[in-house]
Design a protein around this motif. Sequence first.
Motif, PDB file in Angstrom:
ATOM      1  N   ILE A 283       0.828  -1.213   0.000  1.00 53.45           N
ATOM      2  CA  ILE A 283       0.000   0.000   0.000  1.00 53.45           C
ATOM      3  C   ILE A 283       0.857   1.255   0.000  1.00 53.45           C
ATOM      4  O   ILE A 283       0.659   2.177  -0.806  1.00 53.45           O
ATOM      5  CB  ILE A 283      -0.955  -0.020   1.217  1.00 53.45           C
ATOM      6  CG1 ILE A 283      -1.966  -1.163   1.073  1.00 53.45           C
ATOM      7  CG2 ILE A 283      -1.678   1.318   1.345  1.00 53.45           C
ATOM      8  CD1 ILE A 283      -2.861  -1.335   2.280  1.00 53.45           C
ATOM      9  N   VAL A 284       1.816   1.320   0.914  1.00 57.28           N
ATOM     10  CA  VAL A 284       2.638   2.526   1.033  1.00 57.28           C
ATOM     11  C   VAL A 284       3.520   2.721  -0.199  1.00 57.28           C
ATOM     12  O   VAL A 284       3.699   3.857  -0.675  1.00 57.28           O
ATOM     13  CB  VAL A 284       3.497   2.452   2.313  1.00 57.28           C
ATOM     14  CG1 VAL A 284       4.430   3.659   2.408  1.00 57.28           C
ATOM     15  CG2 VAL A 284       2.619   2.376   3.547  1.00 57.28           C
ATOM     16  N   ALA A 285       4.061   1.648  -0.747  1.00 59.48           N
ATOM     17  CA  ALA A 285       4.956   1.770  -1.893  1.00 59.48           C
ATOM     18  C   ALA A 285       4.233   2.209  -3.154  1.00 59.48           C
ATOM     19  O   ALA A 285       4.762   2.995  -3.950  1.00 59.48           O
ATOM     20  CB  ALA A 285       5.674   0.442  -2.129  1.00 59.48           C
ATOM     21  N   LEU A 286       3.013   1.713  -3.365  1.00 58.54           N
ATOM     22  CA  LEU A 286       2.299   1.990  -4.607  1.00 58.54           C
ATOM     23  C   LEU A 286       1.313   3.144  -4.513  1.00 58.54           C
ATOM     24  O   LEU A 286       0.741   3.544  -5.527  1.00 58.54           O
ATOM     25  CB  LEU A 286       1.551   0.733  -5.069  1.00 58.54           C
ATOM     26  CG  LEU A 286       2.423  -0.462  -5.449  1.00 58.54           C
ATOM     27  CD1 LEU A 286       1.555  -1.646  -5.848  1.00 58.54           C
ATOM     28  CD2 LEU A 286       3.375  -0.102  -6.578  1.00 58.54           C
ATOM     29  N   LEU A 287       1.094   3.678  -3.311  1.00 58.98           N
ATOM     30  CA  LEU A 287       0.131   4.768  -3.159  1.00 58.98           C
ATOM     31  C   LEU A 287       0.515   6.018  -3.948  1.00 58.98           C
ATOM     32  O   LEU A 287      -0.340   6.585  -4.641  1.00 58.98           O
ATOM     33  CB  LEU A 287      -0.051   5.097  -1.677  1.00 58.98           C
ATOM     34  CG  LEU A 287      -1.177   6.080  -1.345  1.00 58.98           C
ATOM     35  CD1 LEU A 287      -2.523   5.519  -1.789  1.00 58.98           C
ATOM     36  CD2 LEU A 287      -1.203   6.377   0.161  1.00 58.98           C
TER      37      LEU A 287
ATOM     38  N   PHE B 199      -0.215   5.299  -7.633  1.00 60.93           N
ATOM     39  CA  PHE B 199      -1.655   5.250  -7.897  1.00 60.93           C
ATOM     40  C   PHE B 199      -2.244   6.660  -7.921  1.00 60.93           C
ATOM     41  O   PHE B 199      -3.041   6.993  -8.812  1.00 60.93           O
ATOM     42  CB  PHE B 199      -2.335   4.400  -6.829  1.00 60.93           C
ATOM     43  CG  PHE B 199      -3.838   4.358  -6.951  1.00 60.93           C
ATOM     44  CD1 PHE B 199      -4.443   3.553  -7.897  1.00 60.93           C
ATOM     45  CD2 PHE B 199      -4.636   5.131  -6.119  1.00 60.93           C
ATOM     46  CE1 PHE B 199      -5.830   3.524  -8.015  1.00 60.93           C
ATOM     47  CE2 PHE B 199      -6.003   5.103  -6.233  1.00 60.93           C
ATOM     48  CZ  PHE B 199      -6.607   4.301  -7.182  1.00 60.93           C
ATOM     49  N   PHE B 200      -1.849   7.488  -6.977  1.00 60.97           N
ATOM     50  CA  PHE B 200      -2.363   8.860  -6.911  1.00 60.97           C
ATOM     51  C   PHE B 200      -1.958   9.657  -8.151  1.00 60.97           C
ATOM     52  O   PHE B 200      -2.788  10.364  -8.746  1.00 60.97           O
ATOM     53  CB  PHE B 200      -1.842   9.538  -5.644  1.00 60.97           C
ATOM     54  CG  PHE B 200      -2.266  10.972  -5.505  1.00 60.97           C
ATOM     55  CD1 PHE B 200      -3.545  11.302  -5.099  1.00 60.97           C
ATOM     56  CD2 PHE B 200      -1.374  12.000  -5.784  1.00 60.97           C
ATOM     57  CE1 PHE B 200      -3.935  12.629  -4.972  1.00 60.97           C
ATOM     58  CE2 PHE B 200      -1.751  13.324  -5.666  1.00 60.97           C
ATOM     59  CZ  PHE B 200      -3.037  13.644  -5.258  1.00 60.97           C
ATOM     60  N   CYS B 201      -0.707   9.548  -8.558  1.00 62.38           N
ATOM     61  CA  CYS B 201      -0.240  10.285  -9.738  1.00 62.38           C
ATOM     62  C   CYS B 201      -0.940   9.807 -11.012  1.00 62.38           C
ATOM     63  O   CYS B 201      -1.268  10.618 -11.888  1.00 62.38           O
ATOM     64  CB  CYS B 201       1.272  10.134  -9.881  1.00 62.38           C
ATOM     65  SG  CYS B 201       2.223  10.973  -8.597  1.00 62.38           S
ATOM     66  N   LYS B 202      -1.172   8.494 -11.133  1.00 68.01           N
ATOM     67  CA  LYS B 202      -1.862   7.968 -12.310  1.00 68.01           C
ATOM     68  C   LYS B 202      -3.287   8.500 -12.384  1.00 68.01           C
ATOM     69  O   LYS B 202      -3.762   8.884 -13.462  1.00 68.01           O
ATOM     70  CB  LYS B 202      -1.881   6.438 -12.264  1.00 68.01           C
ATOM     71  CG  LYS B 202      -0.569   5.781 -12.653  1.00 68.01           C
ATOM     72  CD  LYS B 202      -0.629   4.275 -12.448  1.00 68.01           C
ATOM     73  CE  LYS B 202      -1.632   3.614 -13.359  1.00 68.01           C
ATOM     74  NZ  LYS B 202      -1.192   3.614 -14.780  1.00 68.01           N
ATOM     75  N   VAL B 203      -3.984   8.547 -11.244  1.00 64.43           N
ATOM     76  CA  VAL B 203      -5.361   9.035 -11.232  1.00 64.43           C
ATOM     77  C   VAL B 203      -5.409  10.514 -11.594  1.00 64.43           C
ATOM     78  O   VAL B 203      -6.217  10.946 -12.436  1.00 64.43           O
ATOM     79  CB  VAL B 203      -6.005   8.782  -9.857  1.00 64.43           C
ATOM     80  CG1 VAL B 203      -7.358   9.478  -9.774  1.00 64.43           C
ATOM     81  CG2 VAL B 203      -6.167   7.291  -9.606  1.00 64.43           C
TER      82      VAL B 203
END
Length: 299
Positions: free
Chosen positions: A254-258, A261-265
């Motif tokens: 979760i912490v590594a990919l958050l 994920f936020f930048c992609k959205v």
Amino acid sequence: MTLAIGDGANDVSMIQMADVGVGICGQEGRQAVMASDFAMGQFRFLKRLLLVHGHWNYQRVGYLVLYNFYRNAVFVFMLFWYILCTAFSTTSALTDWSSVFYSVIYTSVPTIVVGILDKDLSHRTLLQHPKLYGAGHRQESYNLHLFWITMLDTLWQSLVLFYIPLYTYRGSSIDIWSLGSLWTIAVVILVNVHLAMDIQRWVIITHAAVWGSIVITYACMVVLDSIPVFPNYWTIYHLALSPTYWLTILLIIIVALLPRFFCKVVYQRIWPSDIQIATEAEAQRKRSNFEPKPGRDSG
């Protein structure tokens, strides 16, 4: 990059000098076909070759180059932080087998499958909108800007991957081989979930490759940890019985990919590319086709 297309012996030198050569097998013989990279029977097949297969191959190759940089760099950075933490000692937290299997078995199959089967758009959409081919000219899938963003993301993920288990088990009685076992399975799960976030076309083989590689990793670790002569003997059995082990892996993912994920959205909502707009329109059409049509009112 230059594309040369010819159908006769007089086009051989042009085809050989170009970066990519296409030979047409026609009435003038097969000299152009023998000297080309791609061969076809009629000129009308060029449209599909360029607009469909050319686009698919560019998207796959561009993404896989970045992903392979990431996949190997995150593992190397994790080992680098361990070396810094141990003051450049000669100790190792991972077995030699784990280091070898990481690129050969644990993470290789999903990369190959996605590189062959993944498609961001259908052939109908690509043929209907030839302007989408311009994404390759603009270098949208691979450029220096994307490379350095990927390296920054890799640096962040490696820090999370190394330090969360280190601080979680600080003060505990587990040895360094147990931490190495945790780092191994965590990095494999992380890179596979990272890949799963970017897959556009899910099929049965893709699911089997991505999630099956995690299962194979666990199976290999169980086998390796069951051999008494290895220093990590029986570590996976002790770790897997603790809820902390599973919560730590979940926290790492979760912490590594958050941030990613936020930048992609944000990027797809505010600055979508032509490819992303076409992908969303295609998905919307598929959803509308599956929605049941309302029946007519009787009376």
